[in-house]
Each structure stands twice: as structure tokens, then as C-alpha cells.
Design a protein around this motif. Structure first.
Motif, short mmCIF file in Angstrom:
data_model
loop_
_atom_site.label_atom_id
_atom_site.label_comp_id
_atom_site.label_asym_id
_atom_site.label_seq_id
_atom_site.Cartn_x
_atom_site.Cartn_y
_atom_site.Cartn_z
N VAL A 15 0.86 -1.19 0.00
CA VAL A 15 0.00 0.00 0.00
C VAL A 15 0.90 1.24 0.00
N GLY A 16 0.82 2.02 -1.08
CA GLY A 16 1.65 3.22 -1.23
C GLY A 16 2.70 3.00 -2.30
N GLY A 17 2.70 3.83 -3.32
CA GLY A 17 3.66 3.66 -4.43
C GLY A 17 4.65 4.80 -4.48
N SER A 18 4.94 5.36 -3.29
CA SER A 18 5.94 6.43 -3.24
C SER A 18 7.32 5.77 -3.11
N ILE A 19 8.28 6.47 -2.52
CA ILE A 19 9.67 5.96 -2.56
C ILE A 19 9.81 4.65 -1.78
N ALA A 20 9.16 4.56 -0.59
CA ALA A 20 9.26 3.32 0.19
C ALA A 20 8.52 2.20 -0.54
N GLY A 21 7.37 2.54 -1.13
CA GLY A 21 6.57 1.53 -1.84
C GLY A 21 7.32 0.93 -3.02
N VAL A 37 0.39 -3.18 -6.14
CA VAL A 37 0.58 -1.94 -5.40
C VAL A 37 -0.72 -1.16 -5.42
N LEU A 38 -1.12 -0.67 -4.25
CA LEU A 38 -2.30 0.18 -4.19
C LEU A 38 -1.82 1.60 -3.96
N GLU A 39 -2.06 2.45 -4.93
CA GLU A 39 -1.60 3.85 -4.82
C GLU A 39 -2.76 4.75 -5.18
N LYS A 40 -3.06 5.68 -4.27
CA LYS A 40 -4.28 6.47 -4.49
C LYS A 40 -4.12 7.58 -5.52
N THR A 41 -2.88 8.05 -5.72
CA THR A 41 -2.73 9.07 -6.77
C THR A 41 -2.63 8.36 -8.12
N PRO A 49 5.59 17.26 -3.16
CA PRO A 49 6.10 18.33 -2.32
C PRO A 49 6.99 17.82 -1.20
N THR A 50 6.99 16.52 -0.95
CA THR A 50 7.87 16.01 0.11
C THR A 50 9.14 15.46 -0.53
N GLY A 51 10.21 15.60 0.20
CA GLY A 51 11.46 15.02 -0.29
C GLY A 51 12.08 15.85 -1.38
N ALA A 52 13.27 16.35 -1.17
CA ALA A 52 13.93 17.15 -2.19
C ALA A 52 15.16 16.41 -2.69
N GLY A 53 16.17 16.33 -1.84
CA GLY A 53 17.37 15.60 -2.22
C GLY A 53 17.50 14.37 -1.36
N VAL A 54 17.73 13.23 -2.00
CA VAL A 54 17.85 11.99 -1.23
C VAL A 54 19.30 11.53 -1.29
N VAL A 137 -7.18 2.47 -4.89
CA VAL A 137 -7.05 3.05 -3.55
C VAL A 137 -7.32 2.02 -2.47
N PHE A 138 -6.38 1.90 -1.54
CA PHE A 138 -6.56 1.00 -0.41
C PHE A 138 -7.67 1.53 0.50
N GLN A 139 -8.55 0.63 0.95
CA GLN A 139 -9.63 1.06 1.84
C GLN A 139 -9.46 0.47 3.24
N ALA A 173 3.35 0.92 3.14
CA ALA A 173 4.24 1.98 2.65
C ALA A 173 3.39 3.22 2.38
N ASP A 174 2.37 3.41 3.24
CA ASP A 174 1.43 4.52 3.00
C ASP A 174 1.78 5.76 3.84
N GLY A 175 3.06 5.95 4.06
CA GLY A 175 3.53 7.22 4.60
C GLY A 175 3.56 7.32 6.11
N TRP A 198 13.04 25.03 6.92
CA TRP A 198 12.73 25.60 5.61
C TRP A 198 13.57 24.82 4.61
N ARG A 199 13.04 24.61 3.45
CA ARG A 199 13.84 23.87 2.49
C ARG A 199 13.44 24.22 1.06
N GLY A 200 14.31 23.89 0.13
CA GLY A 200 13.98 24.12 -1.26
C GLY A 200 15.04 23.55 -2.19
C1 LIG Z 1 8.40 18.81 4.13
C2 LIG Z 1 9.19 17.53 3.99
C3 LIG Z 1 10.46 17.56 3.43
C4 LIG Z 1 11.22 16.42 3.29
N1 LIG Z 1 12.46 16.50 2.69
C5 LIG Z 1 13.19 15.37 2.52
C6 LIG Z 1 14.45 15.40 1.86
O1 LIG Z 1 14.93 16.44 1.43
N2 LIG Z 1 15.12 14.23 1.71
C7 LIG Z 1 14.61 13.06 2.15
O2 LIG Z 1 15.25 12.03 1.98
N3 LIG Z 1 13.43 13.02 2.77
C8 LIG Z 1 12.72 14.13 2.97
N4 LIG Z 1 11.51 14.09 3.60
C9 LIG Z 1 11.03 12.85 4.04
C10 LIG Z 1 10.49 12.12 2.82
O3 LIG Z 1 9.47 12.83 2.20
C11 LIG Z 1 9.95 10.90 3.28
O4 LIG Z 1 10.95 10.22 4.02
C12 LIG Z 1 9.56 10.02 2.10
O5 LIG Z 1 8.77 10.70 1.15
C13 LIG Z 1 8.75 8.96 2.72
O6 LIG Z 1 8.40 8.11 1.68
P1 LIG Z 1 7.31 7.05 1.90
O7 LIG Z 1 7.24 6.25 0.65
O8 LIG Z 1 7.53 6.34 3.19
O9 LIG Z 1 5.96 7.87 2.16
P2 LIG Z 1 5.22 8.96 1.29
O10 LIG Z 1 6.14 9.64 0.34
O11 LIG Z 1 4.44 9.79 2.24
O12 LIG Z 1 4.21 8.07 0.42
C14 LIG Z 1 3.06 7.45 0.89
C15 LIG Z 1 2.28 7.00 -0.33
O13 LIG Z 1 1.16 6.25 0.10
C16 LIG Z 1 0.03 6.64 -0.68
N5 LIG Z 1 -1.17 6.34 0.10
C17 LIG Z 1 -1.48 6.78 1.35
N6 LIG Z 1 -2.67 6.28 1.74
C18 LIG Z 1 -3.11 5.50 0.72
C19 LIG Z 1 -4.29 4.71 0.51
N7 LIG Z 1 -5.26 4.63 1.42
N8 LIG Z 1 -4.41 4.05 -0.67
C20 LIG Z 1 -3.44 4.13 -1.61
N9 LIG Z 1 -2.33 4.85 -1.47
C21 LIG Z 1 -2.15 5.54 -0.32
C22 LIG Z 1 0.23 8.13 -0.92
O14 LIG Z 1 -0.51 8.58 -2.05
C23 LIG Z 1 1.73 8.19 -1.15
O15 LIG Z 1 2.09 8.02 -2.50
C24 LIG Z 1 10.70 15.22 3.74
C25 LIG Z 1 9.43 15.16 4.30
C26 LIG Z 1 8.67 16.32 4.43
C27 LIG Z 1 7.30 16.25 5.03
#
Ligand SMILES: Cc1cc2nc3c(=O)[nH]c(=O)nc-3n(C[C@H](O)[C@H](O)[C@H](O)COP(=O)(O)OP(=O)(O)OC[C@H]3O[C@@H](n4cnc5c(N)ncnc54)[C@H](O)[C@@H]3O)c2cc1C
Length: 296
Positions: A15-21, A37-41, A49-54, A137-139, A173-175, A198-200
Motif C-alpha cells: 500500500v503506497g507507491g511512493s519511494i518506500a513503496g 501496489v495500491l496507490e491512491k494518486t 512536495p515532500t522530499g527534495a534531495g535523497v 485506492v486501499f480502503q 508503505a502509506d507514509g 525551511w527547504r527548497g
Molecule cells: C516537508 C518535507 C520535506 C522532506 N524532505 C526530505 C528530503 O529532502 N530528503 C529526504 O530524503 N526526505 C525528505 N523528507 C522525508 C520524505 O518525504 C519521506 O521520508 C519520504 O517521502 C517517505 O516516503 P514514503 O514512501 O515512506 O511515504 P510517502 O512519500 O508519504 O508516500 C506514501 C504514499 O502512500 C500513498 N497512500 C497513502 N494512503 C493511501 C491509501 N489509502 N491508498 C493508496 N495509497 C495511499 C500516498 O498517495 C503516497 O504516495 C521530507 C518530508 C517532508 C514532510
């Protein structure tokens, strides 16, 4: 799907197709699992908007390399095709606010990591995956009595219908506000780290004669090869270059926990806050870093 010829180890629902997913999916596919993979976007979060440089240490580089198709993994060390900058050194320096200069504290010559723009890295990993494994979308979920399988309900975005399917493994992996973790650990709360940031990313790639970039290079002489860690009083900043003159900066300010709405980890920013931030930057950092920060 990768490893189709091998006997499946089982079926995993991520659940979640972001970086951890996407990292979990790559790991599972490499280990012979079937994955959905269940990803809601509906689109990959390229403008996330999250994560800039990894930062990728040598072990992460090796693991990522093992996931990519051959052609891309062969090019891993070629910065023109792999979306990262090679950062060899780490430099800690103290900022003298009166004189507006920096003094070196420590320098690590063997830091040896790569810095990728979050969305470039996510795009690379996402595009290496079979597209048909991304669903809806995961429910909700329920675990069988013997705890050996899980039933998951999802909502089909196009039709709004709820469908149910079973898996042997559920990956949350839903954040950071994971609803799955909430089900297992209802009392767990996010904890404040002690600072706000602050970051950018300032993208100077289109400006060949950028005077901001030239100014930075004068003060941060190893920019592109070095991660700078600037220490001030009650504050610190991280600065490094991502590929193609993209300047990643993060400015951490030690302060009591701010009041944010609901579960959010970010605050809505207004012009007044931005103005104060810029005034504070003037008092804290060297002019070249202030120019980068002031672009926001
Ligand atoms: C303001 C900010 C700045 C950051 N800057 C950095 C940085 O510079 N470098 C860095 O390494 N890290 C940074 N981080 C941390 C970084 O964003 C996170 O560590 C990383 O994005 C986490 O990834 P993730 O895959 O765990 O979760 P997320 O990126 O939060 O992904 C969760 C995913 O799950 C999906 N999801 C949630 N619920 C559901 C559902 N019910 N059904 C289906 N899909 C669902 C979402 O759509 C999303 O795609 C920052 C975080 C924040 C808040």
C-alpha cells in the motif's frame, strides 16, 4: 512481471507507491514474490512536495543498481544517465555571524554518497517496474485468524466499486500517517524532532551564467563534490548540489513544537512568515547562502 518463470513465493500487497513503496516492490520482485501496489494518486508523484534531495550511501547505490534493467545499471556511475550527483566529501563548518565567514570544523574525505533529486529517483525506480501491478485506492484490510493471509478492500478509481482480494503479505508503505500502522499501533503518535525546517531546490540549470551559482562556488568551493553542513547558534543548514546545478538546501531551526492542524507535519506558510524567514536568514548565514534562500 519480473521473475515470472520462478515459482512464486507468495502474493504481497504493497500500500503506497511512493519511494518506500517502489523500493519494497523491487525487493519483493527480486525475491520472487508476486506483487500488487495500491496507490491512491493516479500519476507518479513527480512533483511531490515532500522530499527534495535523497542521499544514497554506497550500500543503497549497490541495491538500487541490482533493481535496474542492465542498460541503466551499467550506467549507474555515469552521472549523465543516473539522476544523481557524486558527493565525495562531507564538510562541517561553523558560521561566524559577525564576520559572515565560515570556519571548517571537520572534513570527511570518504563520505562517498550520491545525491538524487527525489522525483528523479522515484521516476527511475517507478519506470523500472511493470505498469500492470499498480492498482487502486486501499480502503481496509483484515488478517485471517491464523495470521497467514490478509484480505484487502480497494476502491476502483474509475468506477468507484469496492473490490476485495487476498494476499500473503501486507506492506504498509502509506507514509508517516499510515492507516495500516494505525490499525496495529493505535496509540503511536508522531514525535516532534525539536526543529522546524525551511527547504527548497533552487534550479539554476537553465542559467548558464548564473551569478548566484558563481557566488556559491566562491564560498562553497567543492560544490558538486561535497555536502556542506553549516552550524550557527541554535540552527544548522545543509547545502549540496543535485545534478545539473540544482541547489538543494535545508535550514533547520531549533524551536518549541509549532501548532499544526490535525495530523499534518507541515504548516501553511504565509507571506509574513516568508518575510520573517528572510530577515532571520540575513542575520544567520553568509550572503551567498542568503541569496539562495531569498529566492523563495
Ligand atoms: C516537508 C518535507 C520535506 C522532506 N524532505 C526530505 C528530503 O529532502 N530528503 C529526504 O530524503 N526526505 C525528505 N523528507 C522525508 C520524505 O518525504 C519521506 O521520508 C519520504 O517521502 C517517505 O516516503 P514514503 O514512501 O515512506 O511515504 P510517502 O512519500 O508519504 O508516500 C506514501 C504514499 O502512500 C500513498 N497512500 C497513502 N494512503 C493511501 C491509501 N489509502 N491508498 C493508496 N495509497 C495511499 C500516498 O498517495 C503516497 O504516495 C521530507 C518530508 C517532508 C514532510
Amino acid at each position: 512481471m519480473r521473475n515470472k518463470t520462478r515459482e512464486s513465493k507468495g502474493k504481497a500487497v504493497v500500500v503506497g507507491g511512493s519511494i518506500a513503496g517502489v523500493c519494497a516492490v523491487d525487493t519483493l520482485l527480486s525475491a520472487g514474490w508476486e506483487v500488487v501496489v495500491l496507490e491512491k494518486t493516479t500519476a507518479p508523484p513527480t512533483g511531490s512536495p515532500t522530499g527534495a534531495g535523497v542521499g544514497l550511501d554506497p550500500l543503497s547505490q549497490t541495491i538500487i543498481k541490482s533493481w535496474l534493467p542492465h542498460q541503466q545499471s551499467d550506467n549507474l556511475l555515469n552521472i549523465h544517465t543516473y539522476p544523481s550527483q557524486s558527493i565525495r566529501h562531507l564538510l562541517n563548518q561553523a558560521i561566524d555571524v559577525e564576520k559572515k565567514i565560515s570556519r571548517m570544523l571537520t572534513r570527511d574525505e570518504s563520505f562517498n554518497f550520491r545525491a538524487a533529486y527525489w522525483s528523479d529517483l522515484h521516476g527511475l525506480l517507478y519506470n523500472a517496474l511493470p505498469p500492470d501491478i499498480f492498482l487502486d485506492v486501499f480502503q481496509s484490510f483484515c488478517v485471517s485468524d491464523d495470521k497467514k493471509s490478509v484480505k484487502v478492500q480497494t476502491k476502483v478509481v474509475q468506477t468507484g466499486n469496492i473490490v476485495e482480494f487476498a494476499g500473503d503479505l501486507l506492506v504498509a508503505a502509506d507514509g508517516c500517517l499510515s492507516s495500516i500502522r494505525q490499525a496495529f499501533l493505535p496509540d503511536l503518535r508522531l514525535r516532534y524532532s525539536g526543529y522546524s525546517a525551511w527547504r527548497g531546490v533552487l534550479d539554476l540549470s537553465g542559467d548558464e551564467n548564473s551569478d548566484i551559482f558563481a557566488g556559491l562556488q566562491k564560498v562553497y568551493q567543492d560544490l558538486g563534490k561535497c555536502l556542506y553542513f553549516d552550524l550557527g547558534s541554535g540552527t544548522h543548514a545543509v547545502l549540496y548540489e543535485l545534478l545539473n546545478k540544482k541547489i538543494n538546501w535545508i535550514w533547520y531551526i531549533n524551536q518549541p513544537e509549532p501548532q499544526v492542524k490535525g495530523n499534518s507535519v507541515t504548516m501553511k506558510v504565509n507571506n509574513n512568515m516568508m518575510k520573517k524567514m528572510q530577515e532571520e536568514a540575513e542575520k544567520t548565514w553568509v550572503p551567498e547562502l542568503i541569496r539562495v534562500i531569498s529566492k523563495y
